[in-house]
Design a protein around this motif. Structure first.
Motif, PDB file in Angstrom:
ATOM      1  N   ILE A 269     -44.678  21.092  76.220  1.00 59.29           N
ATOM      2  CA  ILE A 269     -43.514  20.304  76.655  1.00 59.29           C
ATOM      3  C   ILE A 269     -43.203  19.218  75.628  1.00 59.29           C
ATOM      4  CG2 ILE A 269     -42.673  18.650  78.372  1.00 59.29           C
ATOM      5  CD1 ILE A 269     -44.242  20.187  80.484  1.00 59.29           C
ATOM      6  N   GLY A 270     -44.232  18.488  75.226  1.00 58.05           N
ATOM      7  CA  GLY A 270     -44.030  17.404  74.265  1.00 58.05           C
ATOM      8  C   GLY A 270     -43.470  17.878  72.939  1.00 58.05           C
ATOM      9  N   LEU A 271     -43.912  19.040  72.482  1.00 55.15           N
ATOM     10  CA  LEU A 271     -43.404  19.578  71.221  1.00 55.15           C
ATOM     11  C   LEU A 271     -41.903  19.846  71.286  1.00 55.15           C
ATOM     12  CD1 LEU A 271     -46.239  22.116  70.294  1.00 55.15           C
ATOM     13  CD2 LEU A 271     -45.741  19.942  69.146  1.00 55.15           C
ATOM     14  N   MET A 272     -41.414  20.246  72.464  1.00 59.16           N
ATOM     15  CA  MET A 272     -40.015  20.614  72.614  1.00 59.16           C
ATOM     16  C   MET A 272     -39.090  19.430  72.838  1.00 59.16           C
ATOM     17  SD  MET A 272     -38.796  23.572  72.200  1.00 59.16           S
ATOM     18  CE  MET A 272     -37.250  23.088  72.974  1.00 59.16           C
ATOM     19  N   VAL A 273     -39.648  18.275  73.206  1.00 56.11           N
ATOM     20  CA  VAL A 273     -38.824  17.154  73.662  1.00 56.11           C
ATOM     21  C   VAL A 273     -37.756  16.755  72.650  1.00 56.11           C
ATOM     22  CG1 VAL A 273     -38.922  14.666  74.080  1.00 56.11           C
ATOM     23  CG2 VAL A 273     -40.427  16.185  75.336  1.00 56.11           C
ATOM     24  N   VAL A 274     -38.143  16.465  71.421  1.00 52.56           N
ATOM     25  CA  VAL A 274     -37.183  15.977  70.439  1.00 52.56           C
ATOM     26  C   VAL A 274     -36.202  17.075  70.035  1.00 52.56           C
ATOM     27  CG1 VAL A 274     -38.614  16.498  68.405  1.00 52.56           C
ATOM     28  CG2 VAL A 274     -36.918  14.670  68.304  1.00 52.56           C
ATOM     29  N   SER A 275     -36.691  18.297  69.956  1.00 51.44           N
ATOM     30  CA  SER A 275     -35.837  19.400  69.547  1.00 51.44           C
ATOM     31  C   SER A 275     -34.701  19.618  70.533  1.00 51.44           C
ATOM     32  CB  SER A 275     -36.679  20.677  69.423  1.00 51.44           C
ATOM     33  OG  SER A 275     -35.914  21.729  68.898  1.00 51.44           O
ATOM     34  N   THR A 276     -35.036  19.640  71.815  1.00 57.71           N
ATOM     35  CA  THR A 276     -33.998  19.878  72.815  1.00 57.71           C
ATOM     36  C   THR A 276     -33.073  18.676  72.965  1.00 57.71           C
ATOM     37  OG1 THR A 276     -33.631  20.737  75.041  1.00 57.71           O
ATOM     38  CG2 THR A 276     -35.337  19.078  74.826  1.00 57.71           C
ATOM     39  N   ALA A 277     -33.591  17.465  72.783  1.00 59.01           N
ATOM     40  CA  ALA A 277     -32.737  16.278  72.878  1.00 59.01           C
ATOM     41  C   ALA A 277     -31.685  16.270  71.777  1.00 59.01           C
ATOM     42  CB  ALA A 277     -33.587  15.012  72.806  1.00 59.01           C
ATOM     43  N   VAL A 278     -32.092  16.586  70.540  1.00 59.21           N
ATOM     44  CA  VAL A 278     -31.137  16.642  69.437  1.00 59.21           C
ATOM     45  C   VAL A 278     -30.109  17.741  69.681  1.00 59.21           C
ATOM     46  CG1 VAL A 278     -30.854  17.051  66.971  1.00 59.21           C
ATOM     47  CG2 VAL A 278     -32.771  15.692  67.776  1.00 59.21           C
ATOM     48  N   ASN A 279     -30.585  18.871  70.176  1.00 56.50           N
ATOM     49  CA  ASN A 279     -29.695  20.008  70.388  1.00 56.50           C
ATOM     50  C   ASN A 279     -28.570  19.658  71.363  1.00 56.50           C
ATOM     51  OD1 ASN A 279     -29.574  23.011  69.702  1.00 56.50           O
ATOM     52  ND2 ASN A 279     -29.259  23.011  71.897  1.00 56.50           N
ATOM     53  N   TYR A 280     -28.925  19.038  72.474  1.00 57.00           N
ATOM     54  CA  TYR A 280     -27.901  18.731  73.464  1.00 57.00           C
ATOM     55  C   TYR A 280     -27.070  17.527  73.076  1.00 57.00           C
ATOM     56  CZ  TYR A 280     -29.696  22.390  76.375  1.00 57.00           C
ATOM     57  OH  TYR A 280     -30.055  23.628  76.836  1.00 57.00           O
ATOM     58  N   LEU A 281     -27.606  16.684  72.212  1.00 57.69           N
ATOM     59  CA  LEU A 281     -26.791  15.604  71.690  1.00 57.69           C
ATOM     60  C   LEU A 281     -25.702  16.162  70.767  1.00 57.69           C
ATOM     61  CD1 LEU A 281     -26.583  12.554  71.956  1.00 57.69           C
ATOM     62  CD2 LEU A 281     -27.898  12.336  69.857  1.00 57.69           C
ATOM     63  N   LEU A 282     -26.025  17.219  70.024  1.00 60.11           N
ATOM     64  CA  LEU A 282     -25.012  17.874  69.198  1.00 60.11           C
ATOM     65  C   LEU A 282     -23.907  18.468  70.067  1.00 60.11           C
ATOM     66  CD1 LEU A 282     -27.214  19.665  66.498  1.00 60.11           C
ATOM     67  CD2 LEU A 282     -25.896  17.553  66.250  1.00 60.11           C
ATOM     68  N   ASN A 283     -24.277  19.024  71.236  1.00 60.65           N
ATOM     69  CA  ASN A 283     -23.261  19.535  72.155  1.00 60.65           C
ATOM     70  C   ASN A 283     -22.376  18.415  72.710  1.00 60.65           C
ATOM     71  OD1 ASN A 283     -24.263  22.104  71.854  1.00 60.65           O
ATOM     72  ND2 ASN A 283     -25.482  22.055  73.723  1.00 60.65           N
ATOM     73  N   TYR A 284     -22.927  17.218  72.738  1.00 64.10           N
ATOM     74  CA  TYR A 284     -22.224  16.056  73.283  1.00 64.10           C
ATOM     75  C   TYR A 284     -21.261  15.441  72.267  1.00 64.10           C
ATOM     76  CZ  TYR A 284     -21.940  11.194  75.042  1.00 64.10           C
ATOM     77  OH  TYR A 284     -21.531   9.962  75.473  1.00 64.10           O
ATOM     78  N   VAL A 285     -21.380  15.839  71.010  1.00 68.03           N
ATOM     79  CA  VAL A 285     -20.619  15.207  69.931  1.00 68.03           C
ATOM     80  C   VAL A 285     -19.105  15.213  70.173  1.00 68.03           C
ATOM     81  CG1 VAL A 285     -19.913  15.513  67.513  1.00 68.03           C
ATOM     82  CG2 VAL A 285     -22.322  15.379  68.102  1.00 68.03           C
ATOM     83  N   PRO A 286     -18.474  16.337  70.567  1.00 70.12           N
ATOM     84  CA  PRO A 286     -17.017  16.292  70.759  1.00 70.12           C
ATOM     85  C   PRO A 286     -16.582  15.240  71.773  1.00 70.12           C
ATOM     86  CG  PRO A 286     -17.755  18.558  70.672  1.00 70.12           C
ATOM     87  CD  PRO A 286     -18.990  17.715  70.726  1.00 70.12           C
ATOM     88  N   THR A 287     -17.313  15.125  72.878  1.00 71.36           N
ATOM     89  CA  THR A 287     -16.971  14.121  73.884  1.00 71.36           C
ATOM     90  C   THR A 287     -17.247  12.712  73.351  1.00 71.36           C
ATOM     91  OG1 THR A 287     -17.469  15.672  75.659  1.00 71.36           O
ATOM     92  CG2 THR A 287     -17.428  13.331  76.231  1.00 71.36           C
ATOM     93  N   TYR A 288     -18.389  12.528  72.693  1.00 73.56           N
ATOM     94  CA  TYR A 288     -18.759  11.223  72.129  1.00 73.56           C
ATOM     95  C   TYR A 288     -17.739  10.773  71.088  1.00 73.56           C
ATOM     96  CZ  TYR A 288     -21.518   7.931  69.264  1.00 73.56           C
ATOM     97  OH  TYR A 288     -21.958   6.845  68.544  1.00 73.56           O
ATOM     98  N   ALA A 289     -17.344  11.702  70.221  1.00 76.41           N
ATOM     99  CA  ALA A 289     -16.441  11.339  69.135  1.00 76.41           C
ATOM    100  C   ALA A 289     -15.049  10.993  69.644  1.00 76.41           C
ATOM    101  CB  ALA A 289     -16.359  12.482  68.120  1.00 76.41           C
ATOM    102  N   THR A 290     -14.562  11.737  70.623  1.00 70.30           N
ATOM    103  CA  THR A 290     -13.196  11.507  71.096  1.00 70.30           C
ATOM    104  C   THR A 290     -13.109  10.387  72.120  1.00 70.30           C
ATOM    105  OG1 THR A 290     -13.485  13.282  72.732  1.00 70.30           O
ATOM    106  CG2 THR A 290     -12.479  13.879  70.627  1.00 70.30           C
TER     107      THR A 290
END
Length: 421
Positions: free
Chosen positions: A242-263
């Motif tokens: 679980i710990g190994l995946m934490v940062v990877s999945t957080a970055v991944n979903y933050l990238l999905n959030y970029v269009p909403t964050y940017a606009t």
């Protein structure tokens, strides 16, 4: 000798196995990326509210709630894969993904059918979340058990396909923003990429039906209850995974959030936002398998430590520089840098997680640990970041979240190094 020859003869080609296994992963992540990219339009269609911020929070809340069922899908489908075989679980998961996607494509808006619309959209997301829960564990186990000698490279494709899905979703975003007006996108344009995603499913279903199991049932170790074995004997490995995946999945979903964050937060044009995610998708798709090849030569740990430490010390300065020199270029540079570091870490995680668990519990262990991490630290990342920005009033808030999860993954990696092999 004859048994060995039979096993090798039954093993399909490397590239056929990659394509058949990763296409379901691509479908899963394409739908996730599209939902994240078009969240503002989905909020307007299914979650209307007097305050646009509340509407958006409801849409991302639905996005996050669907992840709550992923651990259940991981338990059910992961155990099914360990008992009945990887192929059976992979066929079931891709069928459920297609069903959830179909519901979203044909669902009338809130104005047409009222409260039934958001409830049925949530149901569709729950179905997709359940199916996605078993996909990673079954497909990664399938890959590394077919080609154990190439585990770092072949497992890296699990996350390279996520990059390809982000790339494809970004192309849809750019294309729709360029060719359709804002009212047209709001009315029906946002449904187009979901409809396209449905075309991927039947191809993957057909190909997966013609795959062989990585090992024969007589040779594969089985356990009547992989979940009990995990709980009694492998708890430490489970939490490390679980710990190994934490940062990877957080970055991944933050990238999905970029269009909403940017606009919505940075007030940049939609094309700039989708250009940034397009760059991220290209980097994730191209760099990830190359890092998998590099890891075969120099080992996984140096690459993982390097990317973690760089992310920890550069993410806040990167957000600060971007917000103080705000432009489409500064956004693209920040997102590109995050995607590059994610690719380095991303490529090595699946094979390391596979090595944590024996074959008898590998699909269950990987599926459940992966989905717990995704649910807690990934699925709610857009919601958490939206909430942090709203409560703190600073656009730097996402960087605080990324620094925290980087420290968690660093602790898990340190523990993984100390485990006996």
């Amino acid at each position: 000798m004859s048994a060995t020859l039979t096993l090798h003869a039954a093993r399909p080609s490397l590239y056929k196995t990659l394509f058949a296994t990763c296409i379901g992963n691509a479908l899963e992540w394409f739908d996730i990326a599209v939902y994240g990219f078009f969240a503002a339009y989905i909020a307007h269609a299914f979650f209307p509210a007097a305050d646009p911020a509340v509407s958006l929070l409801l849409a991302f809340g639905s996005f996050g709630v669907s992840f709550l069922i992923r651990p259940l899908g991981a338990v059910v489908l992961g155990a099914y894969a360990d008992r009945a075989g990887r192929k059976a679980s992979l066929l079931l998961s891709i069928s459920l993904m297609m069903l959830g996607g179909l519901i979203i494509v044909v669902m009338p808006s809130y104005q047409s059918i009222g409260l039934a619309a958001p409830l049925l959209v949530l149901l569709a997301r729950l179905i997709q979340g359940f199916s996605a829960g078993g996909e990673f564990g079954s497909s990664t186990a399938f890959l590394v058990e077919h080609f154990p000698e190439r585990r770092a490279f072949i497992a890296s494709w699990q996350f390279a396909t996520q990059g390809a899905s982000t790339l494809l979703a970004s192309l849809f975003g750019l294309g729709l923003a360029a060719w359709l007006t804002e009212p047209q996108i709001q009315a029906w344009g946002w449904r187009v990429p979901f409809a396209f995603g449905l075309l991927i499913g039947p191809v993957g279903l057909y190909i997966r039906r013609h795959l062989h199991e990585p090992v024969t049932p007589a040779e594969a170790p089985r356990t009547a209850s992989p979940l009990k074995t995990l709980a009694r004997e492998q708890k430490g490995r489970f939490f490390i995974a679980i710990g190994l995946m934490v940062v990877s999945t957080a970055v991944n979903y933050l990238l999905n959030y970029v269009p909403t964050y940017a606009t919505k937060t940075l007030h940049l044009p939609g094309q700039a936002a989708f250009s940034a995610t397009l760059i991220a998708g290209i980097i994730l798709t191209v760099v990830t398998p190359l890092i998998g090849l590099w890891a075969e030569r120099i080992g996984r740990l140096p690459l993982m430590w390097g990317s973690l430490l760089l992310l920890l010390v550069t993410v806040w300065p990167g957000f600060w520089l971007m917000t103080h020199n705000l432009s489409p270029l500064s956004l693209c540079l920040l997102i590109g840098w995050m995607a590059l570091l994610k690719s380095v870490y991303f490529a090595t995680v699946p094979s390391l997680m596979a090595d944590l668990f024996p074959a008898a519990t590998r699909a269950s262990g990987m599926a459940i640990s992966y989905n717990v991490a995704v649910t807690v630290f990934g699925g709610f990342a857009p919601f958490i970041c939206t909430l942090l920005i709203t409560s703190t009033g600073t656009p730097l808030a996402p960087s605080y979240y990324l620094m925290a999860v980087s420290l968690l993954s660093a602790c898990a990696l340190l523990r993984a190094q100390r485990l006996p092999r």
